[in-house]
Scaffold this motif. Structure first.
Motif, mmCIF file in Angstrom:
data_model
loop_
_atom_site.group_PDB
_atom_site.id
_atom_site.type_symbol
_atom_site.label_atom_id
_atom_site.label_comp_id
_atom_site.label_asym_id
_atom_site.label_seq_id
_atom_site.Cartn_x
_atom_site.Cartn_y
_atom_site.Cartn_z
ATOM 1 N N GLN A 23 71.319 40.798 59.788
ATOM 2 C CA GLN A 23 72.076 40.669 58.541
ATOM 3 C C GLN A 23 72.390 39.202 58.236
ATOM 4 O O GLN A 23 72.307 38.775 57.086
ATOM 5 N N ARG A 24 72.729 38.427 59.266
ATOM 6 C CA ARG A 24 72.996 37.010 59.055
ATOM 7 C C ARG A 24 71.735 36.297 58.615
ATOM 8 O O ARG A 24 71.775 35.462 57.709
ATOM 9 N N ARG A 25 70.604 36.613 59.243
ATOM 10 C CA ARG A 25 69.324 36.004 58.835
ATOM 11 C C ARG A 25 69.023 36.318 57.380
ATOM 12 O O ARG A 25 68.627 35.449 56.609
ATOM 13 N N THR A 26 69.188 37.581 57.030
ATOM 14 C CA THR A 26 68.903 38.016 55.660
ATOM 15 C C THR A 26 69.792 37.270 54.669
ATOM 16 O O THR A 26 69.324 36.829 53.614
ATOM 17 N N GLY A 27 71.061 37.100 55.023
ATOM 18 C CA GLY A 27 71.982 36.373 54.148
ATOM 19 C C GLY A 27 71.589 34.914 53.977
ATOM 20 O O GLY A 27 71.631 34.377 52.870
ATOM 21 N N LEU A 32 68.996 30.575 50.748
ATOM 22 C CA LEU A 32 67.966 29.540 50.644
ATOM 23 C C LEU A 32 67.022 29.815 49.484
ATOM 24 O O LEU A 32 66.655 28.900 48.735
ATOM 25 N N VAL A 33 66.619 31.072 49.319
ATOM 26 C CA VAL A 33 65.730 31.425 48.209
ATOM 27 C C VAL A 33 66.439 31.184 46.879
ATOM 28 O O VAL A 33 65.838 30.667 45.926
ATOM 29 N N GLY A 34 67.730 31.504 46.831
ATOM 30 C CA GLY A 34 68.500 31.238 45.612
ATOM 31 C C GLY A 34 68.554 29.752 45.299
ATOM 32 O O GLY A 34 68.389 29.340 44.144
ATOM 33 N N ALA A 35 68.769 28.941 46.330
ATOM 34 C CA ALA A 35 68.804 27.487 46.134
ATOM 35 C C ALA A 35 67.456 26.981 45.660
ATOM 36 O O ALA A 35 67.377 26.124 44.763
ATOM 37 N N HIS A 69 59.588 26.146 53.977
ATOM 38 C CA HIS A 69 59.271 26.029 55.402
ATOM 39 C C HIS A 69 60.389 26.633 56.260
ATOM 40 O O HIS A 69 60.131 27.366 57.217
ATOM 41 N N ILE A 70 61.636 26.348 55.919
ATOM 42 C CA ILE A 70 62.762 26.875 56.678
ATOM 43 C C ILE A 70 62.811 28.395 56.579
ATOM 44 O O ILE A 70 63.029 29.089 57.575
ATOM 45 N N VAL A 71 62.592 28.922 55.389
ATOM 46 C CA VAL A 71 62.607 30.376 55.215
ATOM 47 C C VAL A 71 61.527 31.025 56.060
ATOM 48 O O VAL A 71 61.770 32.025 56.750
ATOM 49 N N ARG A 72 60.323 30.464 56.059
ATOM 50 C CA ARG A 72 59.237 31.023 56.880
ATOM 51 C C ARG A 72 59.585 30.983 58.362
ATOM 52 O O ARG A 72 59.339 31.936 59.105
ATOM 53 N N ARG A 73 60.210 29.888 58.807
ATOM 54 C CA ARG A 73 60.588 29.767 60.209
ATOM 55 C C ARG A 73 61.636 30.809 60.582
ATOM 56 O O ARG A 73 61.546 31.456 61.614
ATOM 57 N N ILE A 74 62.616 31.019 59.711
ATOM 58 C CA ILE A 74 63.648 32.010 59.988
ATOM 59 C C ILE A 74 63.057 33.408 60.012
ATOM 60 O O ILE A 74 63.426 34.239 60.849
ATOM 61 N N GLU A 75 62.126 33.692 59.111
ATOM 62 C CA GLU A 75 61.509 35.023 59.054
ATOM 63 C C GLU A 75 60.731 35.330 60.337
ATOM 64 O O GLU A 75 60.630 36.486 60.734
ATOM 65 N N LYS A 76 60.197 34.314 60.993
ATOM 66 C CA LYS A 76 59.437 34.516 62.233
ATOM 67 C C LYS A 76 60.331 34.880 63.413
ATOM 68 O O LYS A 76 59.862 35.461 64.380
ATOM 69 N N CYS A 77 61.595 34.494 63.352
ATOM 70 C CA CYS A 77 62.520 34.745 64.471
ATOM 71 C C CYS A 77 62.794 36.229 64.658
ATOM 72 O O CYS A 77 62.876 36.988 63.807
#
Length: 77
Positions: A23-27, A32-35, A69-77
């Motif tokens: 849930q924290r990752r999703t938030g 980030l996507v909003g920004a 790049h940050i979003v992709r990295r977080i999605e991989k976790c």
């Protein structure tokens, strides 16, 4: 029997922790996507070219790439 209950309770706790992390990752991803969308809106707006210098527009484009790049990295976790 008591061991089974303890194992089951531990499993449930682990799942709750994993759900909280997800849930924290999703938030974070949503923010980030909003920004990124806000930055993109600025770059696509008709007034951006008159208000922002070419160097500022380039830096905002680089920022969009960094956010991606940050979003992709977080999605991989």
């Amino acid at each position: 029997m008591a061991e089974d209950n303890a194992l089951q309770k531990t499993f449930v706790e682990v799942c709750e922790i994993a759900d909280d992390k997800q849930q924290r990752r999703t938030g974070v991803i949503a923010k980030l996507v909003g920004a990124r969308c806000e930055v993109e809106d600025v770059l696509l707006s008709s007034g951006a070219s008159t208000v922002l210098s070419a160097q500022e527009r380039v830096r905002l484009s680089i920022l969009m790439g960094a956010i991606d790049h940050i979003v992709r990295r977080i999605e991989k976790c």
